[in-house]
Design a protein around this motif. Structure first.
Motif, mmCIF file in Angstrom:
data_model
loop_
_atom_site.group_PDB
_atom_site.id
_atom_site.type_symbol
_atom_site.label_atom_id
_atom_site.label_comp_id
_atom_site.label_asym_id
_atom_site.label_seq_id
_atom_site.Cartn_x
_atom_site.Cartn_y
_atom_site.Cartn_z
ATOM 1 N N ARG A 274 -48.252 25.502 -31.777
ATOM 2 C CA ARG A 274 -49.418 25.657 -30.916
ATOM 3 C C ARG A 274 -49.127 26.640 -29.775
ATOM 4 O O ARG A 274 -49.986 27.425 -29.384
ATOM 5 C CB ARG A 274 -49.831 24.298 -30.352
ATOM 6 C CG ARG A 274 -51.193 24.287 -29.695
ATOM 7 C CD ARG A 274 -51.607 22.885 -29.255
ATOM 8 N NE ARG A 274 -51.628 21.945 -30.364
ATOM 9 C CZ ARG A 274 -50.921 20.809 -30.411
ATOM 10 N NH1 ARG A 274 -50.140 20.458 -29.423
ATOM 11 N NH2 ARG A 274 -50.999 20.011 -31.455
ATOM 12 N N GLU A 275 -47.903 26.596 -29.249
ATOM 13 C CA GLU A 275 -47.493 27.507 -28.177
ATOM 14 C C GLU A 275 -47.061 28.879 -28.708
ATOM 15 O O GLU A 275 -46.628 29.725 -27.936
ATOM 16 C CB GLU A 275 -46.329 26.885 -27.398
ATOM 17 C CG GLU A 275 -46.705 25.645 -26.631
ATOM 18 C CD GLU A 275 -45.498 24.980 -25.986
ATOM 19 O OE1 GLU A 275 -44.395 25.567 -26.036
ATOM 20 O OE2 GLU A 275 -45.664 23.885 -25.436
ATOM 21 N N ARG A 276 -47.159 29.045 -30.025
ATOM 22 C CA ARG A 276 -46.798 30.300 -30.707
ATOM 23 C C ARG A 276 -45.319 30.658 -30.567
ATOM 24 O O ARG A 276 -44.954 31.834 -30.545
ATOM 25 C CB ARG A 276 -47.683 31.443 -30.247
ATOM 26 C CG ARG A 276 -49.154 31.170 -30.531
ATOM 27 C CD ARG A 276 -50.028 32.290 -30.041
ATOM 28 N NE ARG A 276 -51.416 31.902 -30.100
ATOM 29 C CZ ARG A 276 -52.266 32.353 -31.010
ATOM 30 N NH1 ARG A 276 -51.869 33.177 -31.919
ATOM 31 N NH2 ARG A 276 -53.512 31.953 -30.984
ATOM 32 N N MET A 277 -44.487 29.638 -30.468
ATOM 33 C CA MET A 277 -43.042 29.857 -30.446
ATOM 34 C C MET A 277 -42.504 29.921 -31.878
ATOM 35 O O MET A 277 -41.518 30.583 -32.149
ATOM 36 C CB MET A 277 -42.335 28.727 -29.693
ATOM 37 C CG MET A 277 -42.739 28.595 -28.245
ATOM 38 S SD MET A 277 -42.165 29.924 -27.218
ATOM 39 C CE MET A 277 -40.424 29.626 -27.220
ATOM 40 N N VAL B 289 -35.204 21.157 -31.059
ATOM 41 C CA VAL B 289 -35.709 21.405 -32.405
ATOM 42 C C VAL B 289 -35.806 22.913 -32.658
ATOM 43 O O VAL B 289 -35.400 23.403 -33.714
ATOM 44 C CB VAL B 289 -37.085 20.723 -32.616
ATOM 45 C CG1 VAL B 289 -37.728 21.157 -33.917
ATOM 46 C CG2 VAL B 289 -36.940 19.208 -32.568
ATOM 47 N N TYR B 290 -36.298 23.641 -31.676
ATOM 48 C CA TYR B 290 -36.420 25.102 -31.795
ATOM 49 C C TYR B 290 -35.047 25.734 -32.047
ATOM 50 O O TYR B 290 -34.899 26.585 -32.924
ATOM 51 C CB TYR B 290 -37.050 25.677 -30.527
ATOM 52 C CG TYR B 290 -37.182 27.175 -30.524
ATOM 53 C CD1 TYR B 290 -38.260 27.781 -31.148
ATOM 54 C CD2 TYR B 290 -36.231 27.978 -29.909
ATOM 55 C CE1 TYR B 290 -38.386 29.160 -31.152
ATOM 56 C CE2 TYR B 290 -36.346 29.361 -29.905
ATOM 57 C CZ TYR B 290 -37.429 29.943 -30.526
ATOM 58 O OH TYR B 290 -37.539 31.306 -30.544
ATOM 59 N N ARG B 291 -34.042 25.337 -31.274
ATOM 60 C CA ARG B 291 -32.703 25.915 -31.419
ATOM 61 C C ARG B 291 -32.091 25.572 -32.777
ATOM 62 O O ARG B 291 -31.428 26.408 -33.387
ATOM 63 C CB ARG B 291 -31.771 25.427 -30.306
ATOM 64 C CG ARG B 291 -32.138 25.899 -28.917
ATOM 65 C CD ARG B 291 -32.290 27.392 -28.776
ATOM 66 N NE ARG B 291 -31.096 28.109 -29.182
ATOM 67 C CZ ARG B 291 -31.028 29.423 -29.328
ATOM 68 N NH1 ARG B 291 -32.065 30.172 -29.081
ATOM 69 N NH2 ARG B 291 -29.920 29.984 -29.718
ATOM 70 N N ASP C 250 -44.340 16.233 -34.321
ATOM 71 C CA ASP C 250 -45.066 16.505 -33.078
ATOM 72 C C ASP C 250 -44.450 17.680 -32.327
ATOM 73 O O ASP C 250 -45.166 18.546 -31.816
ATOM 74 C CB ASP C 250 -45.093 15.277 -32.173
ATOM 75 C CG ASP C 250 -46.064 14.216 -32.652
ATOM 76 O OD1 ASP C 250 -46.933 14.530 -33.488
ATOM 77 O OD2 ASP C 250 -45.946 13.066 -32.176
ATOM 78 N N ALA C 251 -43.127 17.727 -32.277
ATOM 79 C CA ALA C 251 -42.447 18.826 -31.584
ATOM 80 C C ALA C 251 -42.724 20.155 -32.272
ATOM 81 O O ALA C 251 -43.016 21.167 -31.614
ATOM 82 C CB ALA C 251 -40.947 18.566 -31.522
ATOM 83 N N VAL C 252 -42.660 20.174 -33.600
ATOM 84 C CA VAL C 252 -42.915 21.414 -34.346
ATOM 85 C C VAL C 252 -44.369 21.846 -34.172
ATOM 86 O O VAL C 252 -44.649 23.038 -33.985
ATOM 87 C CB VAL C 252 -42.547 21.239 -35.837
ATOM 88 C CG1 VAL C 252 -43.028 22.421 -36.661
ATOM 89 C CG2 VAL C 252 -41.047 21.065 -35.994
ATOM 90 N N LYS C 253 -45.297 20.908 -34.202
ATOM 91 C CA LYS C 253 -46.713 21.244 -33.995
ATOM 92 C C LYS C 253 -46.923 21.853 -32.617
ATOM 93 O O LYS C 253 -47.667 22.832 -32.474
ATOM 94 C CB LYS C 253 -47.594 20.002 -34.157
ATOM 95 C CG LYS C 253 -47.799 19.591 -35.592
ATOM 96 C CD LYS C 253 -48.665 18.342 -35.669
ATOM 97 C CE LYS C 253 -48.734 17.815 -37.082
ATOM 98 N NZ LYS C 253 -49.515 16.579 -37.167
ATOM 99 N N GLU D 263 -41.845 31.935 -47.187
ATOM 100 C CA GLU D 263 -41.409 30.549 -47.065
ATOM 101 C C GLU D 263 -40.241 30.423 -46.089
ATOM 102 O O GLU D 263 -39.178 29.875 -46.408
ATOM 103 C CB GLU D 263 -41.044 29.965 -48.426
ATOM 104 C CG GLU D 263 -42.229 29.818 -49.338
ATOM 105 C CD GLU D 263 -41.891 29.084 -50.612
ATOM 106 O OE1 GLU D 263 -40.741 28.672 -50.802
ATOM 107 O OE2 GLU D 263 -42.807 28.908 -51.426
ATOM 108 N N LYS D 264 -40.449 30.956 -44.891
ATOM 109 C CA LYS D 264 -39.442 30.817 -43.842
ATOM 110 C C LYS D 264 -40.115 30.857 -42.484
ATOM 111 O O LYS D 264 -41.264 31.239 -42.343
ATOM 112 C CB LYS D 264 -38.356 31.875 -43.954
ATOM 113 C CG LYS D 264 -38.822 33.287 -43.669
ATOM 114 C CD LYS D 264 -37.649 34.244 -43.768
ATOM 115 C CE LYS D 264 -38.004 35.587 -43.204
ATOM 116 N NZ LYS D 264 -36.859 36.484 -43.196
ATOM 117 N N TRP D 265 -39.376 30.445 -41.453
ATOM 118 C CA TRP D 265 -39.890 30.423 -40.097
ATOM 119 C C TRP D 265 -39.829 31.804 -39.489
ATOM 120 O O TRP D 265 -38.875 32.548 -39.706
ATOM 121 C CB TRP D 265 -39.073 29.452 -39.226
ATOM 122 C CG TRP D 265 -39.280 28.030 -39.585
ATOM 123 C CD1 TRP D 265 -38.438 27.229 -40.245
ATOM 124 C CD2 TRP D 265 -40.425 27.227 -39.273
ATOM 125 N NE1 TRP D 265 -38.970 25.973 -40.386
ATOM 126 C CE2 TRP D 265 -40.192 25.942 -39.791
ATOM 127 C CE3 TRP D 265 -41.629 27.470 -38.605
ATOM 128 C CZ2 TRP D 265 -41.110 24.916 -39.659
ATOM 129 C CZ3 TRP D 265 -42.538 26.444 -38.490
ATOM 130 C CH2 TRP D 265 -42.270 25.186 -39.017
#
Length: 62
Positions: free
Chosen positions: A47-50, A8-10, A40-43, A58-60
């Protein structure tokens, strides 16, 4: 970080590099998981500050 969280991160990282925020439908299609698992994965990543959501832009943020 689990394999799914890494995936999900990638996806988010690669799409935002080109100025696009992935929608939930795009994430569901690319990961073949349901909305609950993706949220859940995004949360966990937040939470891990990644990942961090910048409300003003309005962006990551990474």
């Amino acid at each position: 970080m689990t394999d799914f969280e890494r995936k999900v991160y990638r996806i988010i990282f690669n799409m935002t590099r080109f100025g696009k925020n992935p929608s939930m439908e795009q994430l569901k299609r690319k990961t073949r998981k349901d909305e609950h698992a993706i949220r859940d994965a995004v949360k966990n990543l937040m939470r891990e500050r990644m990942l961090k959501w910048d409300k003003e832009k309005e962006k990551w943020m990474f």
